[in-house]
Design a protein around this motif. Structure first.
Motif, PDB file in Angstrom:
ATOM      1  N   LEU A  36      -3.091   5.993   1.320  1.00 46.21           N
ATOM      2  CA  LEU A  36      -4.454   5.823   1.811  1.00 46.21           C
ATOM      3  C   LEU A  36      -5.113   7.196   1.822  1.00 46.21           C
ATOM      4  CD1 LEU A  36      -3.789   3.421   4.821  1.00 46.21           C
ATOM      5  CD2 LEU A  36      -4.969   2.821   2.699  1.00 46.21           C
ATOM      6  N   LEU A  90      -0.894   1.871   6.287  1.00 45.63           N
ATOM      7  CA  LEU A  90      -0.068   2.337   5.186  1.00 45.63           C
ATOM      8  C   LEU A  90       1.236   1.542   5.162  1.00 45.63           C
ATOM      9  CD1 LEU A  90       0.308   4.504   2.951  1.00 45.63           C
ATOM     10  CD2 LEU A  90       1.453   5.910   4.681  1.00 45.63           C
ATOM     11  N   LEU A 103      -1.601   1.248  -4.698  1.00 54.36           N
ATOM     12  CA  LEU A 103      -0.482   0.342  -4.458  1.00 54.36           C
ATOM     13  C   LEU A 103       0.798   0.936  -5.040  1.00 54.36           C
ATOM     14  CD1 LEU A 103      -2.017  -3.145  -5.348  1.00 54.36           C
ATOM     15  CD2 LEU A 103      -1.495  -2.274  -3.065  1.00 54.36           C
ATOM     16  N   GLN A 132      -6.198  -2.225   6.975  1.00 52.77           N
ATOM     17  CA  GLN A 132      -4.756  -2.366   6.795  1.00 52.77           C
ATOM     18  C   GLN A 132      -4.071  -1.011   6.935  1.00 52.77           C
ATOM     19  OE1 GLN A 132      -3.322  -5.303   6.552  1.00 52.77           O
ATOM     20  NE2 GLN A 132      -5.274  -6.421   6.390  1.00 52.77           N
ATOM     21  N   ALA A 148      -7.360   4.387  -2.246  1.00 52.53           N
ATOM     22  CA  ALA A 148      -5.995   3.992  -1.899  1.00 52.53           C
ATOM     23  C   ALA A 148      -5.263   3.581  -3.173  1.00 52.53           C
ATOM     24  CB  ALA A 148      -6.006   2.837  -0.896  1.00 52.53           C
ATOM     25  N   LEU A 176      -9.588  -4.138   2.469  1.00 50.24           N
ATOM     26  CA  LEU A 176      -8.869  -2.959   2.931  1.00 50.24           C
ATOM     27  C   LEU A 176      -9.804  -1.972   3.628  1.00 50.24           C
ATOM     28  CD1 LEU A 176      -6.334  -1.256   3.093  1.00 50.24           C
ATOM     29  CD2 LEU A 176      -6.771  -0.444   0.763  1.00 50.24           C
ATOM     30  N   SER A 189      -4.128  -0.885  -9.622  1.00 50.06           N
ATOM     31  CA  SER A 189      -3.387  -0.513  -8.423  1.00 50.06           C
ATOM     32  C   SER A 189      -4.000   0.711  -7.756  1.00 50.06           C
ATOM     33  CB  SER A 189      -1.922  -0.240  -8.757  1.00 50.06           C
ATOM     34  OG  SER A 189      -1.294  -1.412  -9.255  1.00 50.06           O
ATOM     35  N   ILE A 241       0.855  -1.196   0.000  1.00 51.18           N
ATOM     36  CA  ILE A 241       0.000   0.000   0.000  1.00 51.18           C
ATOM     37  C   ILE A 241       0.886   1.240   0.000  1.00 51.18           C
ATOM     38  CG2 ILE A 241      -1.787   1.261   1.224  1.00 51.18           C
ATOM     39  CD1 ILE A 241      -2.711  -1.371   2.434  1.00 51.18           C
TER      40      ILE A 241
END
Length: 355
Positions: free
Chosen positions: A69, A181, A86, A179, A84, A191, A164, A66
């Motif tokens: 966020l 960062l 990736l 989850q 968020a 998430l 992503s 990640i």
């Protein structure tokens, strides 16, 4: 002579004084003949919970770390808004590599096509062989296939970059973030837990026999937080729960229920006629008794009516009328209002009211 006159005056002053005692006027009350009933509306409550019109957990379709966020618990969002992302550095490197490979392929393909054109011209003059032409034709086709393969790889790379980015599937509110960062997540790992913005709904389990009497599209009274709401029945579940032996009834609440919260208890109010001998009286005819009981004032039918109190049990009320039971007789007259001015044994004058 003077002494005799003074003595007579003193004797007159000591004589008895007559006084008139005023008799109090009886209080006027309005009384109603007692009405009996062979049933009363029994109010039953079936409890469920407030639910969102849509809820669910969302996560990335790809595994990765990640990188950012953009929303936290309690934040609102619009459909399509970024939640968020990736880390896409490896995908960006792969994209540059594919672009370089495609450029190389295009240069080789251009050379192969030019060579094939020259060989075809020389073949007409008998300066090249058929084998050379066949070899360059095969090489050209291989390079063209390689170009299509690289283009497909670029498209797949772009799709992974797009996936992503986690976008909101609908407008709503973040219930929780699962989850932190920088965490590495697997594909499909939740998430965020989200609920959709809109009017609340209520999910209530009701007995199967009652469900058969309800009609989707009709409105019914629900109660939560000491307030009553009108809700439309959306649908009824087709399966009876094996543990509670109830069917799920889903109700749509209106704007007046906006202050409720997801998971809050809410009840369906349903009245059914209960066969029992009872009396129907105005709600104003009842006053609070001792130990949480209720008292009814009765005006006797004697020549000089007086107030008699009767302890009764409240069975049901609808805001205007009350259904009660107790030691009452059918020909008695009940006082309708003004009970705060009365006490048992008090004399009254009765004004009859029509039922």
């Amino acid at each position: 002579m003077a002494l005799l006159l003074l003595a007579l005056l003193l004797l007159a002053g000591c004589g008895p004084v007559s006084q008139e005692v005023a008799t109090p006027t009886p209080t006027r009350v309005t009384a109603l003949p007692l009405q009996s009933s062979d049933h009363y509306p029994e109010l039953r409550r079936y409890t469920g919970r407030v639910v969102a019109p849509q809820e669910g957990a969302v996560g990335f379709e790809l595994a990765g770390r990640i990188a950012s966020l953009h929303k936290e618990r309690g934040d609102t969002f619009a459909a399509g808004e970024l939640l968020a992302t990736l880390d896409t550095r490896l995908l960006e490197v792969e994209a540059r590599e594919l672009a370089a490979r495609l450029g190389q392929n295009r240069a080789e393909l251009t050379l192969a096509r030019q060579t094939l054109t020259r060989l075809t011209t020389l073949r007409q003059r008998q300066f090249s062989s058929d084998q050379e032409i066949d070899e360059w034709q095969g090489k050209t086709r291989m390079l063209e296939a390689s170009a299509s393969q690289i283009a497909a790889a670029q498209e797949a790379n772009q799709v992974r970059i797009e996936k992503s980015r986690l976008l909101a599937p609908f407008s709503g509110t973040v219930v929780s973030r699962e989850q932190p960062l920088g965490a590495v997540v697997n594909a499909g790992q939740p998430l965020f837990a989200l609920i959709r913005t809109g009017h609340w709904e209520a999910d209530i389990g009701i007995p199967a026999e009652l469900a058969a009497t309800l009609s989707p599209g009709q409105t019914y009274p629900l109660q939560a937080a000491d307030r009553t709401f009108t809700a439309r029945l959306v649908n009824l579940g087709i399966r009876v729960d094996g543990h509670t032996h109830t069917r799920s009834a889903r109700f749509a609440l209106g704007e007046d229920a906006a202050m409720l919260a997801e998971g809050q208890l809410i009840s369906l109010l349903h009245q059914t006629p209960s066969a029992i001998d009872a009396y129907v009286v105005p709600l104003t005819a009842l006053t609070q008794g001792i130990r949480g009981g209720w008292t009814l004032y009765v005006a006797t039918r004697t020549p000089e009516p007086t107030i008699v109190s009767r302890d009764v049990r409240l069975l049901q009320q609808d805001g205007e009328r009350a259904w009660i039971e107790g030691a009452l007789q059918g020909d008695e007259r009940i006082v309708m209002d003004g009970l705060h001015k009365l006490v048992p044994g008090q004399r009254v004058t009765v004004q009859e009211a029509t039922p």
